[in-house]
Each structure stands twice: as C-alpha cells, then as structure tokens.
Design an enzyme around this catalytic site. Sequence first.
Site, PDB file in Angstrom:
ATOM      1  N   ASP A 139       0.854  -1.186   0.000  1.00 14.67           N
ATOM      2  CA  ASP A 139       0.000   0.000   0.000  1.00 14.67           C
ATOM      3  C   ASP A 139       0.892   1.239   0.000  1.00 14.67           C
ATOM      4  O   ASP A 139       1.901   1.280   0.704  1.00 14.67           O
ATOM      5  CB  ASP A 139      -0.900  -0.013   1.244  1.00 14.67           C
ATOM      6  CG  ASP A 139      -2.028   0.989   1.158  1.00 14.67           C
ATOM      7  OD1 ASP A 139      -1.748   2.200   1.026  1.00 14.67           O
ATOM      8  OD2 ASP A 139      -3.192   0.572   1.235  1.00 14.67           O
TER       9      ASP A 139
ATOM     10  N   ASN B  31     -12.985  -3.227   2.849  1.00 13.60           N
ATOM     11  CA  ASN B  31     -13.879  -2.083   3.033  1.00 13.60           C
ATOM     12  C   ASN B  31     -14.937  -2.094   1.927  1.00 13.60           C
ATOM     13  O   ASN B  31     -14.620  -2.326   0.766  1.00 13.60           O
ATOM     14  CB  ASN B  31     -13.097  -0.772   2.970  1.00 13.60           C
ATOM     15  CG  ASN B  31     -12.038  -0.680   4.051  1.00 13.60           C
ATOM     16  OD1 ASN B  31     -12.247  -1.120   5.175  1.00 13.60           O
ATOM     17  ND2 ASN B  31     -10.894  -0.126   3.713  1.00 13.60           N
TER      18      ASN B  31
ATOM     19  N   GLY C  89     -14.551   3.293   4.475  1.00 15.86           N
ATOM     20  CA  GLY C  89     -13.184   3.619   4.102  1.00 15.86           C
ATOM     21  C   GLY C  89     -12.789   3.219   2.695  1.00 15.86           C
ATOM     22  O   GLY C  89     -11.631   3.353   2.311  1.00 15.86           O
TER      23      GLY C  89
ATOM     24  N   SER D  90     -11.863   3.537  -0.931  1.00 13.02           N
ATOM     25  CA  SER D  90     -11.406   4.670  -1.737  1.00 13.02           C
ATOM     26  C   SER D  90     -11.210   4.305  -3.205  1.00 13.02           C
ATOM     27  O   SER D  90     -11.089   5.194  -4.041  1.00 13.02           O
ATOM     28  CB  SER D  90     -10.106   5.246  -1.160  1.00 13.02           C
ATOM     29  OG  SER D  90      -9.094   4.263  -1.147  1.00 13.02           O
TER      30      SER D  90
ATOM     31  N   HIS E 238     -10.508  -5.175  -2.922  1.00 15.76           N
ATOM     32  CA  HIS E 238      -9.152  -5.496  -2.509  1.00 15.76           C
ATOM     33  C   HIS E 238      -9.150  -5.851  -1.028  1.00 15.76           C
ATOM     34  O   HIS E 238      -9.985  -5.390  -0.267  1.00 15.76           O
ATOM     35  CB  HIS E 238      -8.170  -4.352  -2.801  1.00 15.76           C
ATOM     36  CG  HIS E 238      -8.570  -3.014  -2.268  1.00 15.76           C
ATOM     37  ND1 HIS E 238      -9.606  -2.271  -2.815  1.00 15.76           N
ATOM     38  CD2 HIS E 238      -8.099  -2.287  -1.233  1.00 15.76           C
ATOM     39  CE1 HIS E 238      -9.733  -1.136  -2.137  1.00 15.76           C
ATOM     40  NE2 HIS E 238      -8.836  -1.126  -1.160  1.00 15.76           N
TER      41      HIS E 238
ATOM     42  N   HIS F 156      -6.922  -5.830   2.398  1.00 15.17           N
ATOM     43  CA  HIS F 156      -5.760  -5.271   3.081  1.00 15.17           C
ATOM     44  C   HIS F 156      -5.200  -6.347   4.006  1.00 15.17           C
ATOM     45  O   HIS F 156      -5.936  -6.897   4.822  1.00 15.17           O
ATOM     46  CB  HIS F 156      -6.156  -4.069   3.951  1.00 15.17           C
ATOM     47  CG  HIS F 156      -6.713  -2.919   3.204  1.00 15.17           C
ATOM     48  ND1 HIS F 156      -5.963  -1.807   2.899  1.00 15.17           N
ATOM     49  CD2 HIS F 156      -7.959  -2.689   2.706  1.00 15.17           C
ATOM     50  CE1 HIS F 156      -6.720  -0.939   2.246  1.00 15.17           C
ATOM     51  NE2 HIS F 156      -7.933  -1.458   2.117  1.00 15.17           N
TER      52      HIS F 156
END
Length: 114
Positions: A28, A87, A93, A95, A100, A102
Amino acid sequence: MTIFEKIIAGEIPAKIIYQDDLVAAFNDVNPQAPIHVLIVPKRVIPRVGEAVESDQSTLGALMVAAGKIAQQLGVSETSKGFRLVINHGRDAGESVPHLHVHLLAGRELGWPPG
C-alpha cells in the site's frame, strides 16, 4: 480504469510481491502498519457486496493468496499474526471501487479496529 487495473497492467509502477492467474498483491502506498499489502483480483469486482456466484473462485483465490503472502512475509505464525480487512462503501473507508483485501501486520493491532 481504476488505479489497481493500471498497476496490474504495468502502467503505474509498483513492486508486485505476489501474483497468480487471478490476483496480484503489492504494498500500500499509504501504509497503516509496518506491513500493509493490498491483494487485488485481476478482474474487476467493484466491491465484495457486488460479487456474484461466478466470482467464488476469485474470492477464494484472494484468501489463499493472503495466507501465502503472510507466510512469505513471516507473519503467519499465531504468535505474530495478521489482519485482513475489506472495506465496502465510502463510510467503511473504501477509496477505490475495485475489491481489494488489506493484509496488515508487523505491530499489535487493537480491537475494535475503528
């Protein structure tokens, strides 16, 4: 085209740390932990709540890849550990409208998360 599609296509540079036929993973750019990897399906699924039955193998591939990456990074032992986060939606959160996962590790992660 999302930023993740551009990374997967090689249009935006990123150090790919894992890749197979269905997913790619890279660090990230705004890490929230010492280890913060994004695991992304190569085929766009906008968000997990929009996945359909035909996405099952891709969704499973994301989880299998997460385990392999955690092992590769040395955080898969239960004494260390890692967290997976997905998310869905702006308030959560999200964006980038490209599903995806995390993978966060490298420090103690508090609970509840936020």
